[in-house]
Design an enzyme around this catalytic site. Structure first.
Site, PDB file in Angstrom:
ATOM      1  N   HIS A 233       0.704  -1.346  -0.065  1.00 41.71           N
ATOM      2  CA  HIS A 233      -0.185  -0.223  -0.304  1.00 41.71           C
ATOM      3  C   HIS A 233       0.754   1.061  -0.407  1.00 41.71           C
ATOM      4  O   HIS A 233       1.754   1.233   0.577  1.00 41.71           O
ATOM      5  CB  HIS A 233      -0.737   0.265   1.239  1.00 41.71           C
ATOM      6  CG  HIS A 233      -2.044  -1.238   1.608  1.00 41.71           C
ATOM      7  ND1 HIS A 233      -2.990  -2.016   0.361  1.00 41.71           N
ATOM      8  CD2 HIS A 233      -1.480  -2.667   1.682  1.00 41.71           C
ATOM      9  CE1 HIS A 233      -3.438  -2.855   0.582  1.00 41.71           C
ATOM     10  NE2 HIS A 233      -2.598  -3.143   1.668  1.00 41.71           N
TER      11      HIS A 233
ATOM     12  N   LYS B 222      22.060 -19.823   9.305  1.00 38.30           N
ATOM     13  CA  LYS B 222      23.193 -21.044   9.281  1.00 38.30           C
ATOM     14  C   LYS B 222      22.639 -22.038   7.955  1.00 38.30           C
ATOM     15  O   LYS B 222      21.831 -20.994   7.481  1.00 38.30           O
ATOM     16  CB  LYS B 222      23.882 -21.879   9.932  1.00 38.30           C
ATOM     17  CG  LYS B 222      22.332 -23.311  11.025  1.00 38.30           C
ATOM     18  CD  LYS B 222      22.337 -23.940  11.865  1.00 38.30           C
ATOM     19  CE  LYS B 222      21.309 -25.436  12.096  1.00 38.30           C
ATOM     20  NZ  LYS B 222      21.028 -26.436  12.791  1.00 38.30           N
TER      21      LYS B 222
END
Length: 188
Positions: free
Chosen positions: A118, A186
């Site tokens: 928006h 990771k």
């Protein structure tokens, strides 16, 4: 925008500014809503009926897809789901632009895939302008329960997004990302 000959649907799907009021998008939304009501009323014993409804609702549904109700979408026709994908209860997939879900994806309960954006300008918001950015989920991704994927995000193959994470930017393949905003912690 008043001189743009494209339909609101064409502008919306392209991720450009559009307004819903007074356009074909109202009918598109209503048609999708009727199919969603039908889908959400099915039982686990009605796998064939569920698959039939998904094929009418979504742009593409791969083989052996399982999406547990309740399901919510805006239009459905901008969603592609790959084969062997499992979606647990409560998926919200707001598809003003394409949402692509790869093969062998696992999606936990209450996940939100949100493509709408928006305007920052309050007057444009008040006038009903919006846009969107596509979401892509790669093959063999696991989205934990309650994950929110924001507009324009791509999540690479084999990645895991921890429960409750809010994904605001792309996640590379073979990564584990957690948190709000989600950060890669990771490689797998």
């Amino acid at each position: 925008m008043a001189t743009d000959p494209r339909t609101a649907r064409e502008r919306m799907t392209a991720g450009e500014s559009y307004r819903t009021a007074g356009t074909e998008l109202i009918e598109d939304y209503c048609a999708a809503d009727e199919l969603i009501i039908e889908y959400n009323a099915t039982s686990a014993r009605q796998r064939a009926e569920r698959h039939d409804i998904l094929e009418r609702l979504l742009a593409e549904v791969g083989d052996d897809v399982s999406i547990r109700p309740p399901l919510r979408v805006d239009y459905g026709y901008n969603i592609r789901v790959g084969s062997r994908t499992f979606v647990n209860f409560g998926l919200v997939a707001l598809d003003v632009t394409p949402i692509t879900i790869g093969d062998d994806v696992q999606i936990g309960p209450n996940v939100q895939l949100l493509t709408p954006t928006h305007p920052l300008d309050p007057m444009e918001r008040r006038e009903g302008w919006e846009a969107g950015a596509p979401i892509t989920i790669g093959d063999n991704v696991w989205l934990g329960g309650g994950v929110i994927v924001c507009p324009g995000v791509s999540i690479g193959a084999n990645s895991v997004i921890g429960a409750g994470s809010v994904v605001t930017r792309d996640v590379p393949a073979n990564s584990v990302a957690v948190g709000n905003p989600a950060r890669v912690i990771k490689t797998v």
